[in-house]
Design an enzyme around this catalytic site. Sequence first.
Site, short mmCIF file in Angstrom:
data_model
loop_
_atom_site.label_atom_id
_atom_site.label_comp_id
_atom_site.label_asym_id
_atom_site.label_seq_id
_atom_site.Cartn_x
_atom_site.Cartn_y
_atom_site.Cartn_z
N ASN A 15 1.13 -1.31 0.18
CA ASN A 15 0.00 0.14 0.16
C ASN A 15 0.90 1.22 0.32
O ASN A 15 1.45 1.64 1.07
CB ASN A 15 -1.01 0.21 1.77
CG ASN A 15 -2.28 1.37 1.73
OD1 ASN A 15 -1.95 1.57 0.71
ND2 ASN A 15 -2.32 1.43 2.07
N LYS A 17 0.04 4.23 -0.54
CA LYS A 17 -1.05 5.64 0.17
C LYS A 17 -0.49 6.72 -0.48
O LYS A 17 -0.10 6.73 -2.06
CB LYS A 17 0.18 5.33 1.71
CG LYS A 17 -0.32 4.28 2.16
CD LYS A 17 0.59 4.18 4.30
CE LYS A 17 -0.61 3.40 4.93
NZ LYS A 17 0.16 3.41 6.20
P1 PGA Z 1 2.91 0.45 7.55
O1 PGA Z 1 1.20 0.86 6.97
O2 PGA Z 1 3.08 -0.87 7.29
O3 PGA Z 1 3.58 1.77 7.41
O4 PGA Z 1 2.85 -0.12 9.34
C1 PGA Z 1 0.62 -0.55 7.10
C2 PGA Z 1 -0.79 0.28 6.94
O5 PGA Z 1 -1.29 1.25 6.09
O6 PGA Z 1 -1.35 -0.40 5.40
#
Ligand code: PGA
Length: 268
Positions: A15, A17
């Site tokens: 992901n 983001k």
């Molecule tokens: P992170 O995010 O691995 O940076 O903690 C995971 C997510 O929000 O899918």
Amino acid sequence: MAESGVRRGVLITGNWKMNLLRAASRELAASVVRALAARRSVAGGSGFAPPGAGVQVALAPPFTAIDVVRDAIRGSGVLLAAQDVAAAREGAHTGEVSAAMLADAGVELVIVGHSERRHGQGETDAIVLDKVQRVIEAGLLVTLCVGETGAERDAGRAEEVVARQVGAVVSRVDLRRASLQIAYEPVWAIGTGRTATPEDARRMHARIRATVAAAAGGEAAQALIIQYGGSVKPDNAAALLAQEDVDGLLVGGASLQAASFATVVPSW
Ligand code: PGA
């Protein structure tokens, strides 16, 4: 991972983001494909197996990079994912992107109900259900994210909150006709460097599977892929995946570099 005899497969999703412009997205997707291919030849595997029978990898770029990532992963077996979708089908919803539009752009899987949307954008269980239904109508795979906040965990309400989030969807969707996975992402572990212990993850995943069994039957529950997400890194991925009922990972920060992302993908 699944007990022997249970064919659930493993799903590892990156992901991204709200990161990466188009050129950087194209480059990262191509690097992930190359890194996975290199690991595959080292592991001597025969490639990506069909869903339910092996390790699947998905990449969820921002909307603006979906087309370049689609072209970069073409033919690799990596699935193209989106990070969100509109709750409505079409019409006067400025700024929204519908499930049909995502399908039209080549998306195969949609993440719904991520905590950054539930808590940052006010998405309720009802909105999340609408979104899941739109994705299913469009014939795409859907990953439903659930997870408690730190305050809910400290108050001893983690299981109750997660069961409510799961129940709000699985009691209203026919899992025999939907390709749905669940991602357990404790909010206090996302982007914080704090990971749930493998035992925390195992316990919650078992609880999620039991909730699904109660709503949709044991067969649907046994077939369900449940991913863990929240500060997954190359050094904790294997211990999490070794837990019964942990069938995959949803990876944020560590998916932004091809080498670290490829390292969390188990050999197949
Ligand atoms: P992170 O995010 O691995 O940076 O903690 C995971 C997510 O929000 O899918």
